[in-house]
Write an enzyme that holds these catalytic residues in place. Sequence first.
Site, mmCIF file in Angstrom:
data_model
loop_
_atom_site.group_PDB
_atom_site.id
_atom_site.type_symbol
_atom_site.label_atom_id
_atom_site.label_comp_id
_atom_site.label_asym_id
_atom_site.label_seq_id
_atom_site.Cartn_x
_atom_site.Cartn_y
_atom_site.Cartn_z
ATOM 1 N N LYS A 8 -35.182 14.933 27.985
ATOM 2 C CA LYS A 8 -35.893 15.557 29.105
ATOM 3 C C LYS A 8 -36.417 16.913 28.655
ATOM 4 C CE LYS A 8 -32.623 18.811 29.889
ATOM 5 N NZ LYS A 8 -32.865 20.240 29.540
ATOM 6 N N ASP A 132 -26.263 18.695 33.258
ATOM 7 C CA ASP A 132 -27.501 17.941 33.406
ATOM 8 C C ASP A 132 -27.313 16.437 33.206
ATOM 9 O OD1 ASP A 132 -27.003 17.982 30.710
ATOM 10 O OD2 ASP A 132 -28.960 18.728 30.104
#
Length: 267
Positions: A8, A132
């Site tokens: 990401k 995350d």
Amino acid sequence: MIAFPNAKINIGLNITNKRNDGFHDLETVFYPVKIKDALEVVESSEMDFETSGIEIPGNPDQNLCLQAYNMLRKDFDLPNINIHLHKNIPIGAGLGGGSADAAFFIKLIDNKFDLKLTNERMEAYCRKLGADCAFFIQNKPVFANGKGDEFEDIEIDLSAYHLVLVMPQVHVSTAEAYLGVKAQTPKHSLKELIKLPLTAWESKIVNDFEPHILKNHPKIAALKKELKSAGALFSLMSGSGASVYGIFEEEVDLSFLEKDNLVFTDI
């Protein structure tokens, strides 16, 4: 059974508060990209964990995939397995590669052994592994806040653009990243700024880690300038670094950067 965990990038990152538990509150936009690892699981007579590709530092026994499996084994009767992780996502790049591996591993185990876990339960496991990590369960663009593990869906699609990521031969530790940052409430929430035209992002969207990291690591600062000079509409360091990405309207030749950096095009 094989899965392909993807990385990401962070589109903006504001450190908003220092928490009593030692963590920081933040707001950011997580956006999945196409740089991928490969993760294979097969049943085995003994537990085994193997890696290939980019060398993973630290004790293999502490790998997040193994931590995830030990956590799942407390709740489910699971057999011994062989895990093979081929590492392609750069390490220490701010791309969430280790978290992605762990989240995709949990999804893979759920699928392989028919655990029938909901997204919510898989995210709960992930939150025990990293801030995350839970993002990669649903793996779609989100506005994230809290420790980076509370999500709101957002409408953002960069598929019409060319995304490029460059990873320099630079290491930025998490400790260094947070040492130079000051928590503060942003004047404008990233949740609103992300709705602006992409051409306005460069002057509005920031990464609070950048000022001191770019000062301490001129190579990262130089990469940002190179990407802007090459025509990037927007360029930013991802997470706490050290990778930098650029968003371009058209495909661009960045082969001149490949001598000293890893360059990923069309991410």
